[in-house]
Scaffold this active site. Sequence first.
Site, PDB file in Angstrom:
ATOM      1  N   ASP A  17       6.706  -8.154 -34.272  1.00  0.00           N
ATOM      2  CA  ASP A  17       5.754  -8.403 -35.457  1.00  0.00           C
ATOM      3  C   ASP A  17       4.725  -8.380 -34.205  1.00  0.00           C
ATOM      4  OD1 ASP A  17       5.773  -9.390 -38.454  1.00  0.00           O
ATOM      5  OD2 ASP A  17       3.686  -9.323 -37.406  1.00  0.00           O
ATOM      6  N   LEU A  40       2.156  -9.942 -35.874  1.00  0.00           N
ATOM      7  CA  LEU A  40       1.710 -11.532 -36.727  1.00  0.00           C
ATOM      8  C   LEU A  40       0.068 -11.159 -37.004  1.00  0.00           C
ATOM      9  CD1 LEU A  40       3.151 -14.342 -34.411  1.00  0.00           C
ATOM     10  CD2 LEU A  40       3.917 -13.097 -36.521  1.00  0.00           C
ATOM     11  N   ALA A  51       6.109  -2.203 -40.589  1.00  0.00           N
ATOM     12  CA  ALA A  51       4.592  -3.437 -40.605  1.00  0.00           C
ATOM     13  C   ALA A  51       3.656  -2.152 -40.934  1.00  0.00           C
ATOM     14  CB  ALA A  51       5.226  -3.174 -39.364  1.00  0.00           C
ATOM     15  N   TYR A  80      -3.783   5.442 -48.408  1.00  0.00           N
ATOM     16  CA  TYR A  80      -2.255   4.520 -48.481  1.00  0.00           C
ATOM     17  C   TYR A  80      -0.909   5.506 -48.709  1.00  0.00           C
ATOM     18  CZ  TYR A  80       1.034   1.677 -49.338  1.00  0.00           C
ATOM     19  OH  TYR A  80       2.498   0.845 -49.796  1.00  0.00           O
ATOM     20  N   PHE A 134      -8.884  -4.852 -63.883  1.00  0.00           N
ATOM     21  CA  PHE A 134      -9.465  -3.213 -63.481  1.00  0.00           C
ATOM     22  C   PHE A 134      -9.446  -2.351 -64.547  1.00  0.00           C
ATOM     23  CE2 PHE A 134      -8.627  -5.453 -59.091  1.00  0.00           C
ATOM     24  CZ  PHE A 134     -10.037  -6.430 -58.920  1.00  0.00           C
ATOM     25  N   GLY A 160      -8.641   4.382 -57.054  1.00  0.00           N
ATOM     26  CA  GLY A 160      -7.239   5.006 -56.717  1.00  0.00           C
ATOM     27  C   GLY A 160      -6.306   3.950 -57.229  1.00  0.00           C
ATOM     28  N   ASP A 161      -6.404   3.765 -58.863  1.00  0.00           N
ATOM     29  CA  ASP A 161      -5.398   2.823 -59.144  1.00  0.00           C
ATOM     30  C   ASP A 161      -5.051   4.579 -60.330  1.00  0.00           C
ATOM     31  OD1 ASP A 161      -5.182   1.010 -58.879  1.00  0.00           O
ATOM     32  OD2 ASP A 161      -6.672  -0.064 -60.123  1.00  0.00           O
TER      33      ASP A 161
HETATM   34  N1  UDP Z   1      -5.160  -5.458 -60.891  1.00  0.00           N
HETATM   35  C1  UDP Z   1      -5.982  -6.067 -61.642  1.00  0.00           C
HETATM   36  N2  UDP Z   1      -7.379  -7.126 -60.891  1.00  0.00           N
HETATM   37  C2  UDP Z   1      -6.171  -7.767 -59.893  1.00  0.00           C
HETATM   38  C3  UDP Z   1      -6.085  -6.573 -59.664  1.00  0.00           C
HETATM   39  C4  UDP Z   1      -4.345  -5.354 -59.370  1.00  0.00           C
HETATM   40  O1  UDP Z   1      -6.547  -6.248 -62.821  1.00  0.00           O
HETATM   41  O2  UDP Z   1      -6.919  -8.260 -59.620  1.00  0.00           O
HETATM   42  C5  UDP Z   1      -5.001  -3.858 -61.583  1.00  0.00           C
HETATM   43  C6  UDP Z   1      -5.151  -2.944 -60.604  1.00  0.00           C
HETATM   44  O3  UDP Z   1      -5.696  -2.381 -61.183  1.00  0.00           O
HETATM   45  C7  UDP Z   1      -3.312  -2.326 -60.931  1.00  0.00           C
HETATM   46  C8  UDP Z   1      -2.440  -3.447 -60.909  1.00  0.00           C
HETATM   47  O4  UDP Z   1      -3.147  -4.680 -61.400  1.00  0.00           O
HETATM   48  O5  UDP Z   1      -3.270  -1.530 -62.287  1.00  0.00           O
HETATM   49  C9  UDP Z   1      -1.277  -3.624 -59.792  1.00  0.00           C
HETATM   50  O6  UDP Z   1      -2.161  -3.365 -58.858  1.00  0.00           O
HETATM   51  P1  UDP Z   1      -1.674  -4.019 -57.497  1.00  0.00           P
HETATM   52  O7  UDP Z   1      -3.015  -4.783 -56.547  1.00  0.00           O
HETATM   53  O8  UDP Z   1      -1.339  -5.202 -57.231  1.00  0.00           O
HETATM   54  O9  UDP Z   1      -0.771  -2.927 -56.962  1.00  0.00           O
HETATM   55  P2  UDP Z   1      -0.669  -1.368 -56.539  1.00  0.00           P
HETATM   56  O10 UDP Z   1      -0.674  -0.660 -58.113  1.00  0.00           O
HETATM   57  O11 UDP Z   1      -2.242  -1.595 -56.255  1.00  0.00           O
HETATM   58  O12 UDP Z   1      -0.187  -0.842 -55.506  1.00  0.00           O
END
Ligand code: UDP
Length: 324
Positions: free
Chosen positions: A31, A33, A75, A142, A209, A283-284
């Site tokens: 790792d 770190l 990693a 990602y 969000f 990106g969600d």
């Molecule tokens: N989310 C949120 N508020 C936060 C963190 C995350 O509303 O402070 C929402 C985010 O928009 C997504 C879900 O929770 O819809 C899961 O997000 P997370 O970042 O945990 O994981 P991801 O799905 O992005 O890998």
Amino acid sequence: MKVLVIGGAGYIGSHAVYELIRDNNEVIVMDNLSTGKENMIHKSAKFYLGDITKKEDLDKVFDSEKNIDVVMHFAAKLIVPESVKMPLEYYYNNVEGVRLMLDAMIRYGVKNVVFSSTAAVYGEPIKPICEEDDITLPINPYGASKLATENMIKWVCNAYNMNYCIFRYFNVAGADKSLDIGLDKDNLTHLIPIVTQTILGIRNKMKVFGDDYDTPDGTCIRDYIHVTDLALAHILGAKYILNNNKSILVNLGSNNGYSVKEVIDAASIYGKVNYEIVERREGDPAKLIASNSKAKDLLGWIPKYTLDDMIKTDLEFRRKINNK
Ligand code: UDP
């Protein structure tokens, strides 16, 4: 098994190390770190400080450690919004790092790799529950970096008679039952730790969000898996490819999803969660749920822990590290 865990000081890697040791395997950790912590590495694992993007660091481990059966890779850089802002860093660490790891495995004759991929390779899914052979169209760097790496691993294993077990993780949360390890990072971005930090008063208020998604309550739906369930799947996956001399690609999810508001409601039994609705995050996708029937059929893997277990162990771990 003798297992090299790259990224074994990080959140998921450290839990894999704990379960591998509980299952009586020999464990080597490498790792850098950068986000992992040395105190997360199990005392029974041998530790090498090293960076996967440096050939000499990889060679040092492979020169010293003979007869490695399996390499597990954890990693990676994994924050979706960060990847949107810093795509080259994501390609460098996540793709180039694995290229060098595979190159070392080939040179030193190590034949089996377990790779952590992600639901983000599916992008905005076309059907409610993702299956492994669904189309992959990532909507952020990602996911794109992980998909590129999956493909590289497949071609390399094909060319050099190696085996891979690629796991596509959905949303991972929770902490080990010992509470010695858990998600311990600055600048947390994942939902469940942000909710538990809000309960503990480490944050005054959290942000949700977007509540205008095409879901029943308007907030995004995700498939949450306890980190210990995930770690156990890695042992099953490694044994499967070793014993069957065969490669597999498997989702690790629960067939079930919770919205952001449902997670907040579930956590509210432990304390008040102040939140405000803000703009959508870049990106969600609206909904990501995994079919886990392949994991069940091939590996006999069924997640044992519930959403409440994830919230409770994360909360207890956070209480411990923050002296709350
Ligand atoms: N989310 C949120 N508020 C936060 C963190 C995350 O509303 O402070 C929402 C985010 O928009 C997504 C879900 O929770 O819809 C899961 O997000 P997370 O970042 O945990 O994981 P991801 O799905 O992005 O890998």
